[in-house]
Write a protein that holds these residues in place. Structure first.
Motif, short mmCIF file in Angstrom:
data_model
loop_
_atom_site.label_atom_id
_atom_site.label_comp_id
_atom_site.label_asym_id
_atom_site.label_seq_id
_atom_site.Cartn_x
_atom_site.Cartn_y
_atom_site.Cartn_z
N ALA A 94 67.70 -14.69 118.43
CA ALA A 94 66.85 -13.59 118.88
C ALA A 94 67.16 -12.37 118.03
O ALA A 94 68.24 -12.27 117.45
N GLY A 95 66.20 -11.46 117.97
CA GLY A 95 66.40 -10.24 117.20
C GLY A 95 65.21 -9.33 117.34
O GLY A 95 64.49 -9.36 118.35
N VAL A 96 64.98 -8.53 116.31
CA VAL A 96 63.90 -7.56 116.31
C VAL A 96 63.15 -7.68 114.99
O VAL A 96 63.76 -7.72 113.92
N LEU A 97 61.81 -7.74 115.08
CA LEU A 97 60.96 -7.73 113.90
C LEU A 97 60.17 -6.43 113.93
O LEU A 97 59.68 -6.01 114.98
N SER A 98 60.06 -5.79 112.77
CA SER A 98 59.35 -4.52 112.66
C SER A 98 58.12 -4.71 111.79
O SER A 98 58.12 -5.53 110.88
N GLY A 99 57.12 -3.90 112.08
CA GLY A 99 55.89 -3.95 111.30
C GLY A 99 55.48 -2.58 110.82
O GLY A 99 56.28 -1.65 110.79
#
Length: 112
Positions: free
Chosen positions: A62-67
């Motif tokens: 799990a983690g964080v994706l940025s756009g």
């Protein structure tokens, strides 16, 4: 036919430096590139762009994706996030290891 096991390739990937995520190209052809990433807790791939469409699949963890516009979304195993050509994107592991598969495809009409 080619059979690939991206999660195993991500686990075996080697980082160029201890503070950088591990990456490995698992397939490359004129119409697609597949790259795996293994991010340890706290590691990130900073914001960047690609001239092609980028699809990120969370293989494990799990983690964080940025756009674009810095919007961030939590991601977990099985999630797929698609970035348009030239859209800024980044990825970050928080508390656990994050294994990702990036599928990079050229824009229509573009030849590599």
């Amino acid at each position: 036919m080619m059979h690939l096991v991206p999660a195993a390739a991500a686990r075996a990937a080697v980082a160029s430096r201890a503070d950088r995520p591990a990456t490995s190209i698992v397939h490359e052809s004129p119409d697609a590139r597949l790259v795996v990433f293994r991010l340890a807790p706290g590691q990130e791939v900073p914001p960047h762009r690609n001239a092609s469409t980028v699809m990120l699949t969370v293989l494990e963890g799990a983690g964080v994706l940025s756009g674009a516009d810095g919007d961030e979304r939590a991601c977990v195993t099985g999630d797929v996030v698609v970035y348009a050509p030239n859209e800024t994107h980044a990825m970050r592991a928080i508390d656990e290891e994050l294994l990702l598969l990036a599928t990079i495809t050229p824009r229509p009409g573009e030849v590599r």
